[in-house]
Design an enzyme around this catalytic site. Structure first.
Site, PDB file in Angstrom:
ATOM      1  N   VAL A 150      36.818  93.484  30.434  1.00  0.00           N
ATOM      2  CA  VAL A 150      38.171  93.674  29.926  1.00  0.00           C
ATOM      3  C   VAL A 150      38.785  92.340  29.519  1.00  0.00           C
ATOM      4  O   VAL A 150      39.447  92.232  28.483  1.00  0.00           O
ATOM      5  CB  VAL A 150      39.049  94.373  30.985  1.00  0.00           C
ATOM      6  CG1 VAL A 150      40.527  94.296  30.605  1.00  0.00           C
ATOM      7  CG2 VAL A 150      38.632  95.831  31.147  1.00  0.00           C
ATOM      8  N   GLU A 151      38.544  91.311  30.308  1.00  0.00           N
ATOM      9  CA  GLU A 151      39.163  90.016  30.049  1.00  0.00           C
ATOM     10  C   GLU A 151      38.638  89.337  28.784  1.00  0.00           C
ATOM     11  O   GLU A 151      39.424  88.905  27.940  1.00  0.00           O
ATOM     12  CB  GLU A 151      38.963  89.087  31.252  1.00  0.00           C
ATOM     13  CG  GLU A 151      39.812  89.427  32.456  1.00  0.00           C
ATOM     14  CD  GLU A 151      41.301  89.169  32.223  1.00  0.00           C
ATOM     15  OE1 GLU A 151      41.646  88.450  31.257  1.00  0.00           O
ATOM     16  OE2 GLU A 151      42.116  89.698  32.997  1.00  0.00           O
TER      17      GLU A 151
END
Length: 369
Positions: A150-151
């Site tokens: 996600v990051e």
């Protein structure tokens, strides 16, 4: 997120024409440390801003010299080359009010084929390291993989802003918002942490790049988190969250366990309203109980119930609402582990995306075996 910043908005000092340079220098010498920034930014470019001439920056340099024994001349040289970044100011502004939140749209940005494929590959090449992190910290591999995915999509998008520019811009030129003073204080703290970290690591601060908010590496740690929670998980004698996948894996796990992760505890369970005639005040109070698990299943029964028989009765939960625009809201019961993820990013959407991406990648990996 912390001395309170000057109540007046800080703005750049404009460049002087060559005919006025001598007069300007004389005035500057006369007022010495009383130099301050104009009251409002007027579509400034990086060339218009001279942070070293701002009183707020001079005060910051003095503080770093007094508190951390920095060399004043070295810091002055750094801020003489630091640039204001207008795009950082635009990116940090909150989204316009009025547009309804949509969990399904948000989720689709992260749980998608390219990220899933990259996650499977990341897991395969780091399987041993992920197992070691899970054994040491109790954080499942799927959560670590989901979060890094996600990051930054496993290092694909770590950011191209010079961290010193981004953090200085936000520390001294934050846009007008109700939380401006608190946010400027937060970013000034992160700016000091960046300077401390680069000094400790003997790194050229101008070579450090990250997100528009100053987050760094595969795991997008803010400088304070990097200094406090990052670990040398590949045992090479240094911490490198930019290039070492092992260090990123270990650091994420260490961060989560430090912020309340409990080994073996589930993450979240689906829930539904107990009836159509719910006490709205009671529901609102439960939804706004903060980023923590505060209620037993029995205490929540008048509001919601879960169809999942595996939900433990001897732990506490927090009520989570995932709004879906014009469609019905999804309700979930989050455990302490769900809320540990929200300490990384204070968003239910974020935490649930980490969980869902990790689970989908885990299933995809098993199918490919």
């Amino acid at each position: 997120m912390s001395p309170i910043a000057d109540a007046n908005p800080t703005t750049p000092v404009k460049k002087q024409s060559s005919s006025k340079k001598k007069t300007h220098s004389a005035k500057k010498a006369a007022v010495k440390n009383k130099v301050t920034a104009p009251k409002a930014l007027q579509s400034a470019s990086s060339e218009d801003v001279h942070y070293l001439e701002w009183k707020e920056v001079q005060d910051f340099i003095e503080q770093m010299q007094t508190q951390y024994q920095f060399d004043k001349a070295q810091l002055s040289a750094i801020f003489a080359k630091t640039r204001y970044v207008e795009s950082v100011v635009q990116l940090i502004k909150p989204m316009p009010a009025g547009k309804p939140k949509n969990w399904k749209v948000y989720r689709a940005r992260f749980v998608e084929n390219a990220r899933i494929d990259a996650g499977v590959a990341f897991w395969e090449r780091n399987a041993e390291t992920l197992n070691r992190a899970e054994t040491l910290y109790g954080v499942p591999a799927e959560i670590i993989v989901g979060l890094i995915g996600v990051e930054t999509i496993y290092g694909k998008n770590t950011g191209n802003f010079r961290a010193i520019d981004a953090l200085t811009t936000l520390a001294f030129s934050y846009p007008e918002t109700p939380t401006k003073e608190a946010r400027m204080a937060f970013f000034r703290k992160e700016l000091s942490e960046l300077l401390l970290w680069t000094r400790e690591s003997a790194i050229d601060v101008f070579n450090v790049k990250g997100s528009y908010a100053g987050a760094l590496g595969l795991a997008q740690f803010m400088p304070s988190s990097l200094r406090q929670y990052a670990v040398d998980f590949d045992n090479d004698g240094k911490i490198n969250l930019k290039e070492s996948e092992a260090d990123a894996i270990g650091s994420v796990a260490h961060y989560l366990v430090t912020h309340g992760w409990k080994k073996g505890l589930p993450y979240a369970f689906p829930a539904s309203l107990s009836s159509e005639k719910i006490d709205e005040k009671h529901l609102s109070a439960a939804l706004n109980q903060g980023l923590k698990a505060s209620y037993t299943l029995d205490e929540l029964r008048p509001l919601v119930s879960t169809p999942d028989e595996n939900a433990p009765r001897n732990i506490k939960y927090g009520l989570i609402d995932l709004q879906n625009g014009e469609n019905p809201t999804e309700y979930w019961l989050g455990t302490d582990n769900f809320f540990a993820i929200t300490q990384y990013n204070r968003s239910y959407f974020y935490a649930m995306s980490v969980i869902d991406l990790g689970k989908v990648i885990s299933l995809a990996r098993k199918k490919s075996e």
